[in-house]
Design a protein around this motif. Structure first.
Motif, short mmCIF file in Angstrom:
data_model
loop_
_atom_site.label_atom_id
_atom_site.label_comp_id
_atom_site.label_asym_id
_atom_site.label_seq_id
_atom_site.Cartn_x
_atom_site.Cartn_y
_atom_site.Cartn_z
N ILE A 5 0.86 -1.19 0.00
CA ILE A 5 0.00 0.00 0.00
C ILE A 5 0.90 1.25 0.00
CG2 ILE A 5 -1.79 1.28 1.23
CD1 ILE A 5 -2.77 -1.38 2.41
N GLY A 6 0.67 2.11 -0.99
CA GLY A 6 1.53 3.28 -1.14
C GLY A 6 1.10 4.50 -0.34
N ALA A 7 0.03 4.40 0.43
CA ALA A 7 -0.48 5.57 1.17
C ALA A 7 0.53 6.03 2.22
CB ALA A 7 -1.79 5.21 1.86
N ILE A 12 -4.90 6.80 5.42
CA ILE A 12 -5.93 5.76 5.48
C ILE A 12 -6.85 6.06 6.67
CG2 ILE A 12 -6.36 3.29 5.85
CD1 ILE A 12 -5.03 3.67 3.18
N ALA A 13 -8.15 6.04 6.43
CA ALA A 13 -9.12 6.32 7.50
C ALA A 13 -9.27 5.10 8.42
CB ALA A 13 -10.47 6.67 6.88
N GLU A 14 -9.82 5.34 9.61
CA GLU A 14 -10.08 4.22 10.53
C GLU A 14 -11.19 3.32 10.00
OE1 GLU A 14 -10.75 5.41 14.55
OE2 GLU A 14 -8.65 6.05 14.83
N GLY A 54 -18.93 13.96 6.35
CA GLY A 54 -17.89 14.54 7.20
C GLY A 54 -16.99 13.52 7.87
N ASN A 55 -17.29 12.25 7.74
CA ASN A 55 -16.48 11.20 8.38
C ASN A 55 -15.44 10.66 7.40
OD1 ASN A 55 -18.17 10.83 10.90
ND2 ASN A 55 -19.71 10.38 9.32
N PRO A 56 -14.17 10.57 7.83
CA PRO A 56 -13.14 10.02 6.94
C PRO A 56 -13.41 8.54 6.62
CG PRO A 56 -12.16 11.14 8.83
CD PRO A 56 -13.62 11.04 9.11
N VAL A 57 -13.30 8.20 5.36
CA VAL A 57 -13.53 6.82 4.90
C VAL A 57 -12.51 6.48 3.82
CG1 VAL A 57 -15.12 5.25 3.69
CG2 VAL A 57 -16.03 6.91 5.33
N THR A 58 -11.96 5.28 3.89
CA THR A 58 -11.13 4.75 2.80
C THR A 58 -11.89 3.62 2.12
OG1 THR A 58 -9.05 5.34 3.88
CG2 THR A 58 -8.95 3.57 2.25
N ILE A 59 -11.84 3.59 0.81
CA ILE A 59 -12.39 2.45 0.07
C ILE A 59 -11.23 1.83 -0.70
CG2 ILE A 59 -14.15 1.63 -1.54
CD1 ILE A 59 -15.85 4.01 -0.92
N HIS A 60 -10.91 0.60 -0.35
CA HIS A 60 -9.67 -0.04 -0.84
C HIS A 60 -9.96 -1.45 -1.32
CE1 HIS A 60 -5.58 -1.51 -0.98
NE2 HIS A 60 -5.12 -0.30 -0.72
N GLY A 61 -9.48 -1.81 -2.50
CA GLY A 61 -9.67 -3.16 -3.01
C GLY A 61 -8.96 -4.19 -2.14
N SER A 62 -9.54 -5.40 -2.12
CA SER A 62 -8.90 -6.51 -1.38
C SER A 62 -8.30 -7.55 -2.31
CB SER A 62 -9.93 -7.21 -0.49
OG SER A 62 -10.85 -7.96 -1.29
N GLN A 78 -2.72 -3.24 10.89
CA GLN A 78 -1.51 -3.19 11.72
C GLN A 78 -0.61 -2.00 11.40
OE1 GLN A 78 -0.04 -6.94 13.34
NE2 GLN A 78 -0.65 -7.84 11.40
N GLU A 79 -0.59 -1.56 10.16
CA GLU A 79 0.30 -0.45 9.79
C GLU A 79 -0.42 0.89 9.74
OE1 GLU A 79 3.51 -1.09 9.45
OE2 GLU A 79 3.25 -3.27 9.58
N TYR A 80 -1.70 0.86 9.38
CA TYR A 80 -2.41 2.14 9.21
C TYR A 80 -3.48 2.38 10.27
CZ TYR A 80 -0.23 2.61 4.60
OH TYR A 80 0.67 2.74 3.56
N GLY A 81 -3.71 1.41 11.15
CA GLY A 81 -4.65 1.62 12.25
C GLY A 81 -6.12 1.55 11.89
N ALA A 82 -6.46 0.83 10.82
CA ALA A 82 -7.89 0.67 10.48
C ALA A 82 -8.60 -0.07 11.61
CB ALA A 82 -8.03 -0.11 9.18
N LYS A 83 -9.80 0.40 11.95
CA LYS A 83 -10.52 -0.18 13.09
C LYS A 83 -11.87 -0.79 12.70
CE LYS A 83 -8.38 2.50 16.80
NZ LYS A 83 -7.11 2.08 16.25
N THR A 84 -12.43 -0.32 11.61
CA THR A 84 -13.70 -0.86 11.12
C THR A 84 -13.50 -1.22 9.66
OG1 THR A 84 -15.03 0.45 12.65
CG2 THR A 84 -16.12 -0.30 10.65
#
Ligand code: R1P
Ligand code: URA
Length: 234
Positions: A5-7, A12-14, A54-62, A78-84
């Motif tokens: 992931i190049g971000a 990256i949002a939670e 107004g809420n940060p969101v990432t949409i990322h392919g799997s 683990q690297e970007y702290g995504a929680k949901t």
């Protein structure tokens, strides 16, 4: 940046929505997010970050299949702290009362095996959705008046299955549909204390053999994206 992931840190949002198809990620980001910015192009696995109400969101392919999802979900958590993490995927229906374009909320995800089998060994861990996300998604689906089913799904390892008896067994045990990623997403969320849900749209039917074309699978499943976003911020 991680291996896949190049971000940059903080890009990256939670809350991350994960379609298998990177082009569905691009479509959903432009359709649903305000100010979407492309944050990943490594290997063509597109990821976008913007805001929703107004809420940060990432949409990322799997990518397709649990080994691919495992790479991205591990790095996102683990690297970007995504929680949901909410999978927004297509699936094949396995019950006669489930129709093409219906939405399935995956309460559990059965499998033959997952990338976590080396950790669980003799244990049959039961991968399940986050209850709060699941109930919020059902409420959102009812609000949208979407045809929606809640129950177990099957996360298969192969798309071209040479063992029709396995699908029959799943149908006989009430499993609603088949896809290829949710079980490992649920395993990883459980391991790392994240919330996960799979919101699926039926793209084809294993009993009737109806099927939607590729373009529809890429960019016409708006209800499931709306449901996932509403659930994430309920
Ligand atoms: O439409 P996506 O999200 O890729 O999901 C389903 O479609 C792919 C197979 O065509 C597998 O990834 C399966 O899980
Ligand atoms: O994995 C999948 C996805 C859609 N339809 C199927 O039959 N299998």
């Amino acid at each position: 940046m991680t291996v896949h992931i190049g971000a940059e840190p903080g890009q990256i949002a939670e809350t991350v929505l994960m379609p298998g198809d990177p082009l569905r990620a691009e479509w959903a980001a432009h359709e649903f997010l305000e100010n979407p910015v492309c944050v990943n192009r490594v290997r063509g696995m597109l990821g976008f970050t913007g805001t929703w109400k107004g809420n940060p969101v990432t949409i990322h392919g799997s990518g397709m299949g649990m080994p691919s999802l495992s790479i991205y979900a591990n790095e996102l958590i683990q690297e970007y702290g995504a929680k949901t993490l909410i999978r927004i995927g297509s699936c094949g229906a396995m019950q006669s009362h489930v129709n093409i374009r219906d939405v399935i909320l995956a309460m559990t995800a059965s499998s033959i095996s997952t990338p976590s089998v080396g950790i669980f060994k003799e244990l049959n861990f039961a991968p399940c959705a986050n209850y709060q996300l699941l109930t919020a998604a059902e409420t959102a689906a009812r609000k949208l008046d979407a045809a929606c089913h809640v129950g177990g799904i099957y996360s298969a390892d192969v798309f071209y299955d040479e063992r029709p008896d396995l699908n029959e067994m799943m149908t006989r045990h009430g499993i609603l549909g088949v896809e290829m990623e949710a079980a490992e997403l649920y395993n990883l969320a459980a391991r790392h204390g994240a919330r996960a849900l799979a919101v699926l749209t039926v793209s084809d039917h294993l009993l009737t053999h109806e099927a939607l074309p590729a373009e529809d699978r890429q960019s016409s499943f708006g209800d499931m994206v709306q449901i996932a976003l509403e659930a994430a911020f309920a």
